[in-house]
Design a protein around this motif. Structure first.
Motif, PDB file in Angstrom:
ATOM      1  N   ASP A  34     -11.747  -0.463  -0.259  1.00  0.00           N
ATOM      2  CA  ASP A  34     -10.441  -0.869   0.246  1.00  0.00           C
ATOM      3  C   ASP A  34      -9.318  -0.011  -0.319  1.00  0.00           C
ATOM      4  N   SER A  35      -9.503   0.462  -1.551  1.00  0.00           N
ATOM      5  CA  SER A  35      -8.445   1.245  -2.188  1.00  0.00           C
ATOM      6  C   SER A  35      -8.258   2.603  -1.533  1.00  0.00           C
ATOM      7  N   LEU A  93      -2.507   2.922   4.357  1.00  0.00           N
ATOM      8  CA  LEU A  93      -1.656   1.750   4.553  1.00  0.00           C
ATOM      9  C   LEU A  93      -0.736   1.967   5.757  1.00  0.00           C
ATOM     10  N   TRP A 147      -0.200   1.660  -3.423  1.00  0.00           N
ATOM     11  CA  TRP A 147       0.630   0.475  -3.249  1.00  0.00           C
ATOM     12  C   TRP A 147       0.463  -0.473  -4.428  1.00  0.00           C
ATOM     13  N   ASP A 148      -0.781  -0.642  -4.891  1.00  0.00           N
ATOM     14  CA  ASP A 148      -1.035  -1.494  -6.057  1.00  0.00           C
ATOM     15  C   ASP A 148      -0.336  -0.934  -7.300  1.00  0.00           C
ATOM     16  N   LYS A 187      -4.123   2.052  -0.519  1.00  0.00           N
ATOM     17  CA  LYS A 187      -3.952   0.744  -1.148  1.00  0.00           C
ATOM     18  C   LYS A 187      -3.787   0.879  -2.657  1.00  0.00           C
TER      19      LYS A 187
END
Length: 206
Positions: free
Chosen positions: A3-4, A8, A52-53, A49
């Motif tokens: 997912d990372s 995005l 963003w994290d 992602k």
């Protein structure tokens, strides 16, 4: 992929807004954010992602340190600190230059920027950061002279002994002759005693 590693697409504009806001803080009043924001800004076109994290992590740090600011005291003089992380960027293996200048104990100028070329040694990366610091030191000294403040030499601290030796003892060798000419002007200004480099430990590296 994980997912990372997913782009995005839905939040790319929000990511840009967040990084832009953090950039404003990093430039104006929060020197400690400079490096993190600089890294986040490298992925503005296509953030993942994980980026963003990381940005949300910086926001949490800002929220938890709203009482942090720049304080000026009685300490005299203009003092600079320069450093580099050797090959810190995993994508390009370029190093990052960082410097900060304090006046009366408070930060008045700072920067965290990816170096334009790949350094082949820690000493070269630190030497290039010293060159950037000298440019800023000369500009700050000229600015202060407008206000009638004469600061000569400008003291700059570096935590790499090899880089300091290159600055103070301009001896061409197999280890240093490849360093780009644009960075060698630091030697000239050091020889003129316009700037003075001194070693400081990692613990004292502001």
């Amino acid at each position: 992929g994980s997912d990372s590693d997913m782009p995005l697409d839905q939040t790319v504009y929000t990511y840009r807004e967040v990084v832009g806001s953090l950039m404003y803080l990093a430039v104006c009043t929060r020197p400690a954010l400079s490096h993190a924001v600089g890294v986040l800004a490298r992925y503005m076109s296509c953030p993942l992602k994980q980026h963003w994290d990381a940005a949300k992590g910086v926001l949490r740090y800002v929220k938890g340190t709203t009482d942090v600011g720049i304080w000026f005291g009685k300490e005299d003089g203009l003092h600079g600190f320069c450093d580099a992380d050797y090959a810190g960027d995993l994508d390009s293996r370029k190093s990052t230059t960082g410097y900060v200048f304090t006046l009366h104990g408070g930060a008045v100028s700072w920067s965290s920027r990816l170096q334009p070329t790949v350094a082949v040694s820690t000493a070269e990366a630190e030497y290039m950061s010293a060159a950037s610091a000298v440019k800023e030191a000369l500009w700050l000294r000229k600015l202060l002279s407008v206000f009638g403040v004469d600061i000569t030499p400008v003291h700059v601290s570096c935590d790499n002994q090899a880089a300091i030796k290159l600055i103070k003892h301009p001896i061409a060798s197999m280890r240093s002759k490849h360093i780009d000419v644009q960075h060698h002007f630091v030697r000239e200004w050091a020889a003129r005693c316009e700037v003075m480099f001194a070693y400081c430990s990692n613990a004292d590296m502001l």
